[in-house]
Design a protein around this motif. Structure first.
Motif, PDB file in Angstrom:
ATOM      1  N   HIS A  27      52.153 -24.227 -37.925  1.00 12.49           N
ATOM      2  CA  HIS A  27      52.860 -23.624 -36.789  1.00 12.49           C
ATOM      3  C   HIS A  27      53.729 -22.452 -37.248  1.00 12.49           C
ATOM      4  O   HIS A  27      53.751 -21.382 -36.631  1.00 12.49           O
ATOM      5  N   PHE A  28      54.449 -22.658 -38.331  1.00 16.08           N
ATOM      6  CA  PHE A  28      55.357 -21.636 -38.857  1.00 16.08           C
ATOM      7  C   PHE A  28      54.586 -20.411 -39.341  1.00 16.08           C
ATOM      8  O   PHE A  28      54.921 -19.267 -38.996  1.00 16.08           O
ATOM      9  N   PHE A  29      53.533 -20.638 -40.142  1.00 10.49           N
ATOM     10  CA  PHE A  29      52.799 -19.518 -40.733  1.00 10.49           C
ATOM     11  C   PHE A  29      52.033 -18.721 -39.676  1.00 10.49           C
ATOM     12  O   PHE A  29      51.966 -17.487 -39.752  1.00 10.49           O
ATOM     13  N   LEU A  30      51.453 -19.413 -38.689  1.00 13.00           N
ATOM     14  CA  LEU A  30      50.779 -18.699 -37.604  1.00 13.00           C
ATOM     15  C   LEU A  30      51.781 -17.883 -36.792  1.00 13.00           C
ATOM     16  O   LEU A  30      51.522 -16.726 -36.442  1.00 13.00           O
ATOM     17  N   LYS A  31      52.924 -18.487 -36.492  1.00  6.92           N
ATOM     18  CA  LYS A  31      53.953 -17.781 -35.731  1.00  6.92           C
ATOM     19  C   LYS A  31      54.421 -16.534 -36.478  1.00  6.92           C
ATOM     20  O   LYS A  31      54.647 -15.478 -35.869  1.00  6.92           O
ATOM     21  N   GLU A  32      54.553 -16.630 -37.805  1.00  7.54           N
ATOM     22  CA  GLU A  32      54.972 -15.468 -38.597  1.00  7.54           C
ATOM     23  C   GLU A  32      53.962 -14.336 -38.506  1.00  7.54           C
ATOM     24  O   GLU A  32      54.330 -13.174 -38.440  1.00  7.54           O
ATOM     25  N   ARG A  33      52.690 -14.677 -38.501  1.00  8.26           N
ATOM     26  CA  ARG A  33      51.651 -13.643 -38.532  1.00  8.26           C
ATOM     27  C   ARG A  33      51.309 -13.088 -37.153  1.00  8.26           C
ATOM     28  O   ARG A  33      51.064 -11.891 -37.022  1.00  8.26           O
ATOM     29  N   ILE A  34      51.247 -13.952 -36.135  1.00  9.47           N
ATOM     30  CA  ILE A  34      50.722 -13.474 -34.844  1.00  9.47           C
ATOM     31  C   ILE A  34      51.623 -13.800 -33.656  1.00  9.47           C
ATOM     32  O   ILE A  34      51.260 -13.509 -32.521  1.00  9.47           O
ATOM     33  N   GLY A  35      52.794 -14.380 -33.894  1.00  7.80           N
ATOM     34  CA  GLY A  35      53.717 -14.678 -32.801  1.00  7.80           C
ATOM     35  C   GLY A  35      53.422 -16.017 -32.140  1.00  7.80           C
ATOM     36  O   GLY A  35      52.314 -16.551 -32.239  1.00  7.80           O
ATOM     37  N   ALA A  36      54.419 -16.563 -31.437  1.00  5.61           N
ATOM     38  CA  ALA A  36      54.316 -17.903 -30.872  1.00  5.61           C
ATOM     39  C   ALA A  36      53.235 -18.011 -29.794  1.00  5.61           C
ATOM     40  O   ALA A  36      52.491 -18.999 -29.745  1.00  5.61           O
ATOM     41  N   THR A  37      53.130 -17.016 -28.922  1.00  8.25           N
ATOM     42  CA  THR A  37      52.153 -17.094 -27.830  1.00  8.25           C
ATOM     43  C   THR A  37      50.733 -17.149 -28.366  1.00  8.25           C
ATOM     44  O   THR A  37      49.924 -18.003 -27.964  1.00  8.25           O
ATOM     45  N   ASN A  38      50.402 -16.258 -29.295  1.00  6.58           N
ATOM     46  CA  ASN A  38      49.064 -16.252 -29.872  1.00  6.58           C
ATOM     47  C   ASN A  38      48.836 -17.468 -30.765  1.00  6.58           C
ATOM     48  O   ASN A  38      47.704 -17.970 -30.856  1.00  6.58           O
ATOM     49  N   ALA A  39      49.896 -17.963 -31.413  1.00 10.69           N
ATOM     50  CA  ALA A  39      49.763 -19.170 -32.234  1.00 10.69           C
ATOM     51  C   ALA A  39      49.363 -20.357 -31.365  1.00 10.69           C
ATOM     52  O   ALA A  39      48.474 -21.145 -31.733  1.00 10.69           O
ATOM     53  N   LYS A  40      49.991 -20.493 -30.207  1.00  6.97           N
ATOM     54  CA  LYS A  40      49.629 -21.591 -29.298  1.00  6.97           C
ATOM     55  C   LYS A  40      48.168 -21.486 -28.874  1.00  6.97           C
ATOM     56  O   LYS A  40      47.436 -22.489 -28.860  1.00  6.97           O
ATOM     57  N   LYS A  41      47.742 -20.282 -28.507  1.00  5.56           N
ATOM     58  CA  LYS A  41      46.355 -20.098 -28.084  1.00  5.56           C
ATOM     59  C   LYS A  41      45.387 -20.515 -29.183  1.00  5.56           C
ATOM     60  O   LYS A  41      44.378 -21.191 -28.919  1.00  5.56           O
ATOM     61  N   MET A  42      45.689 -20.134 -30.419  1.00  2.27           N
ATOM     62  CA  MET A  42      44.791 -20.454 -31.525  1.00  2.27           C
ATOM     63  C   MET A  42      44.783 -21.946 -31.818  1.00  2.27           C
ATOM     64  O   MET A  42      43.724 -22.553 -32.047  1.00  2.27           O
ATOM     65  N   ILE A  43      45.971 -22.560 -31.812  1.00  2.00           N
ATOM     66  CA  ILE A  43      46.075 -23.992 -32.102  1.00  2.00           C
ATOM     67  C   ILE A  43      45.387 -24.815 -31.018  1.00  2.00           C
ATOM     68  O   ILE A  43      44.623 -25.745 -31.310  1.00  2.00           O
ATOM     69  N   TRP A  44      45.636 -24.466 -29.768  1.00  2.00           N
ATOM     70  CA  TRP A  44      45.050 -25.221 -28.667  1.00  2.00           C
ATOM     71  C   TRP A  44      43.546 -25.002 -28.560  1.00  2.00           C
ATOM     72  O   TRP A  44      42.805 -25.902 -28.164  1.00  2.00           O
ATOM     73  N   GLY A  45      43.077 -23.794 -28.897  1.00  2.00           N
ATOM     74  CA  GLY A  45      41.654 -23.496 -28.794  1.00  2.00           C
ATOM     75  C   GLY A  45      40.831 -24.129 -29.901  1.00  2.00           C
ATOM     76  O   GLY A  45      39.740 -24.645 -29.666  1.00  2.00           O
ATOM     77  N   GLY A  46      41.360 -24.103 -31.125  1.00  2.00           N
ATOM     78  CA  GLY A  46      40.668 -24.714 -32.257  1.00  2.00           C
ATOM     79  C   GLY A  46      39.345 -24.064 -32.616  1.00  2.00           C
ATOM     80  O   GLY A  46      38.509 -24.672 -33.289  1.00  2.00           O
ATOM     81  N   GLU A  47      39.131 -22.816 -32.171  1.00  2.00           N
ATOM     82  CA  GLU A  47      37.834 -22.177 -32.423  1.00  2.00           C
ATOM     83  C   GLU A  47      37.644 -21.813 -33.892  1.00  2.00           C
ATOM     84  O   GLU A  47      38.606 -21.576 -34.626  1.00  2.00           O
ATOM     85  N   VAL A  48      36.383 -21.768 -34.295  1.00  2.00           N
ATOM     86  CA  VAL A  48      36.026 -21.246 -35.607  1.00  2.00           C
ATOM     87  C   VAL A  48      35.909 -19.734 -35.480  1.00  2.00           C
ATOM     88  O   VAL A  48      35.155 -19.223 -34.643  1.00  2.00           O
TER      89      VAL A  48
END
Length: 259
Positions: free
Chosen positions: A145-166
């Motif tokens: 959560h922390f590393f994704l938020k650092e790189r792409i911000g909280a909104t995009n981090a949520k989308k990526m985590i919830w989507g789980g796409e390859v």
């Protein structure tokens, strides 16, 4: 010294290799503890200025060892596992060296979290990356959560985590998750070239900047690691997680019911 990883040092460069190629470098409890020990060892080594992290065999890391999670003979102690993950993630982020992840093949789950925890990510153009905890009813750990938020911000981090796409490497690069995209088979060589360029730079000043920025975020990382640990232990007892694990092993789509 280590069973599941290799740590070598040559002049100012240390190379840490995930070394369970028969399991696609999936991380069991032994590897997690050894990674924590290795990063803490590196933290005390003032002679090393760059750390290169890579995987042996055909992939970087498939993430946590799901088969070991399912093993009735020697199941992983989730509380102990989360302690190891907290140690290794914190030690990686606070390393007094510049860290480079050299990615080829699959980079998923906890493996992706650790790659994102590095300062620079080099990936081959045919590699695949996934923050795919959601597929087995879990939350990202390893500071994901922390590393994704650092790189792409909280909104995009949520989308990526919830989507789980390859993600293919080009998509990941466009999203800001990869710094250097290189041809297949060239990640390690390119990472070493980058290390040599760093050695020819005023690297002590660069490391000082890293320390200033990372130390200022230390408390937030520690807080997120604690929240991840609590959430992961809770998610492990859900029916959705058990269904996700069974579906993974049986190679079928999971049927989640929100409990």
């Amino acid at each position: 010294m280590f069973q599941t990883i290799e740590l070598t040092k040559e002049d100012r460069l240390a190379t840490l290799t995930f070394n369970r190629p028969e399991s696609m470098n999936a991380m069991d409890d032994v590897m997690m503890e050894e990674l924590a020990d290795a990063f803490e060892e590196l933290k005390a080594d003032s002679g090393v200025q760059v750390v290169l992290i890579k995987g042996a065999g055909r992939t970087f890391s498939a993430g946590g060892d799901i088969k070991k999670m399912m093993d009735p003979e020697s199941p992983m102690d989730m509380g102990a596992v989360m302690q190891h993950i907290t140690r290794l993630s914190k030690a990686l982020y606070l390393l007094p060296q510049i860290t480079i992840a050299s990615i080829h093949g699959a980079c998923a789950g906890l493996g992706f979290s650790l790659a994102l925890g590095c300062d620079i990510i080099v990936a081959e153009d045919d590699s695949k990356l996934a923050m795919n905890f959601i597929g087995i009813g879990l939350v990202p750990d390893g500071g994901g959560h922390f590393f994704l938020k650092e790189r792409i911000g909280a909104t995009n981090a949520k989308k990526m985590i919830w989507g789980g796409e390859v993600l293919d490497a080009k998509t990941a690069k466009a999203a800001g998750l990869i710094d250097e995209l290189v041809p297949s088979g060239q990640a390690e060589a390119s990472a070493k070239q980058l290390a040599n360029a760093l050695f020819a730079s005023p690297i002590s000043a660069m490391i000082a900047t890293k320390k200033i920025l990372h130390e200022s975020n230390k408390a937030e990382l520690e807080h997120i690691l604690q929240l991840e640990s609590e959430a992961q232990v809770a998610m492990r007892s859900t029916k959705d997680h058990q269904e996700g694990i069974r579906a993974f092993v049986e190679k079928r789509p999971p049927v989640f019911k929100g409990n």
